[in-house]
Design an enzyme around this catalytic site. Structure first.
Site, mmCIF file in Angstrom:
data_model
loop_
_atom_site.group_PDB
_atom_site.id
_atom_site.type_symbol
_atom_site.label_atom_id
_atom_site.label_comp_id
_atom_site.label_asym_id
_atom_site.label_seq_id
_atom_site.Cartn_x
_atom_site.Cartn_y
_atom_site.Cartn_z
ATOM 1 C CG HIS A 60 3.088 -7.907 -13.367
ATOM 2 N ND1 HIS A 60 3.144 -6.776 -12.699
ATOM 3 C CD2 HIS A 60 3.692 -8.858 -12.982
ATOM 4 C CE1 HIS A 60 3.655 -7.043 -11.924
ATOM 5 N NE2 HIS A 60 4.243 -8.494 -11.617
ATOM 6 C CG ASP A 64 3.020 -9.265 -6.142
ATOM 7 O OD1 ASP A 64 2.951 -9.989 -7.294
ATOM 8 O OD2 ASP A 64 4.157 -8.717 -5.957
ATOM 9 C CG HIS A 65 1.814 -6.442 -9.038
ATOM 10 N ND1 HIS A 65 2.092 -5.054 -9.064
ATOM 11 C CD2 HIS A 65 2.561 -7.335 -8.545
ATOM 12 C CE1 HIS A 65 3.356 -5.372 -8.756
ATOM 13 N NE2 HIS A 65 3.606 -6.448 -8.378
ATOM 14 C CG ASP A 210 6.841 -6.519 -9.799
ATOM 15 O OD1 ASP A 210 6.389 -5.432 -9.276
ATOM 16 O OD2 ASP A 210 6.474 -7.532 -9.565
ATOM 17 C CG HIS A 268 7.565 -4.807 -5.918
ATOM 18 N ND1 HIS A 268 8.328 -5.928 -5.933
ATOM 19 C CD2 HIS A 268 6.316 -5.246 -6.136
ATOM 20 C CE1 HIS A 268 7.770 -6.874 -6.294
ATOM 21 N NE2 HIS A 268 6.478 -6.543 -6.515
HETATM 22 ZN ZN LIG Z 1 5.120 -7.883 -7.682
HETATM 23 ZN ZN LIG Z 2 5.535 -9.522 -10.777
#
Ligand SMILES: [Zn+2]
Ligand SMILES: [Zn+2]
Length: 304
Positions: A60, A64-65, A210, A268
């Site tokens: 997504h 942070d990804h 997530d 995570h």
């Molecule tokens: Zn995340």
């Molecule tokens: Zn996220």
């Protein structure tokens, strides 16, 4: 198959944990799953051949990804990459990324091949020599997808001694490995099960991050050998987890249990946890085969 954790932190990195990034090695082919900030340094630190990456899966569009992708693409360019790079991303990221690259004056000398992730069901997005990959929707604050990697079944294994016993010519072996019986020159039928053994069971790995907890998830990852599931918070923070579109360790374990998974790897983690043993212990009360992800560590996908 084996999975190396490059980053097991959630949005805030810590001195021990980078943001989300993982490499799955399946038959020496490398599949990068999420690409948080620092991914290319982590690849180097863990001696993973950057040029061996031809497929990148982005769950997504949260920083942070994905923030590590810009640096990695830039490095590929400096390394004079020519090989096309396959990107699997939601939210029509193609237009966003191409516009950013233009703004940063980056002209890639290799092709980007985009697969846009969408839909409410499990869909196959990659079918290559050894594995298939399917995507399925998660429930987060923006469109988010999980991935399941499945090894393809391999041929049956020839019993070496049977080749001598029945005088089997090399030209017949390929068909026998596919399951055919062997017919001798005299016309006798030698049953396949007498001359071959079962191949190893195909392995599977699923990635879910997530996401908040939802019941249907277990059906997407049914019977998976290794399940990576986010566990951003401890179970007492269930309301905070739901409000932010995340899961607790117990919820991750519930998915693993309901799916009949072989092993659960949680990650995570919120930066508030210096020590994640509480999260692992909580998860083990529901699903004993749980381990906590550690940056730089490699986890073998095992049959169960
Ligand atoms: Zn995340
Ligand atoms: Zn996220």
């Amino acid at each position: 198959m084996k999975l190396t954790i490059l980053g097991s932190s959630s949005a805030l990195p810590t001195s021990e944990r980078y943001p989300s990034a993982h490499v799955l090695n399946a038959h020496e082919r490398l599949y990068l799953i999420d690409c948080g900030e620092g991914t290319q340094m982590q690849l180097r630190r863990n001696r993973i051949r950057i040029s061996g990456i031809n497929h990148i899966f982005i769950s997504h569009l949260h920083g942070d990804h994905v923030f590590g992708l810009y640096g990695l693409l830039s490095t590929f360019n400096l390394m004079n990459r020519k090989q096309p790079l396959n990107l699997y991303t939601p939210g029509n990221y193609k237009n966003i990324l191409l516009s950013h690259l233009k703004d940063f004056d980056i002209n890639l000398n290799f092709e980007l091949v985009f697969t846009d992730l969408a839909g409410r069901d499990l869909i196959e997005i990659l079918d290559d020599k050894y594995i298939t990959v399917s995507a399925f929707p998660l429930e987060h604050r923006v469109p988010t997808f999980g991935f399941i990697f499945r090894e393809k079944p391999t041929d049956r294994k020839m019993l070496k001694e049977s080749i001598d016993i029945y005088n089997i010519p090399i030209s017949a072996i390929q068909r026998i490995k596919k399951g055919d019986d062997y017919i001798t020159e005299a016309g006798d039928i030698i049953k396949n099960e007498l001359i071959t053994i079962n191949p190893p069971e195909p392995l599977s790995f699923a990635y879910c991050s997530d996401t908040k907890y939802f019941k249907r998830m277990a059906s997407f990852v049914k019977d998976v050998d290794l399940l990576y599931h986010e566990a951003t918070f401890e179970s007492s923070q269930e309301r905070l987890a739901a409000a932010t579109g995340h899961s607790t360790s117990v919820q991750a374990a519930t998915v693993a249990k309901d799916a009949g998974a072989g092993e659960l790897l949680i990650g995570h983690f919120s930066a508030r946890y210096k020590d994640i043993s509480l999260l692992v212990e909580e998860a083990r009360t529901v699903f004993p085969e749980t381990v906590g992800a550690v940056d730089g560590k490699t986890y073998e996908v095992k049959a169960f």
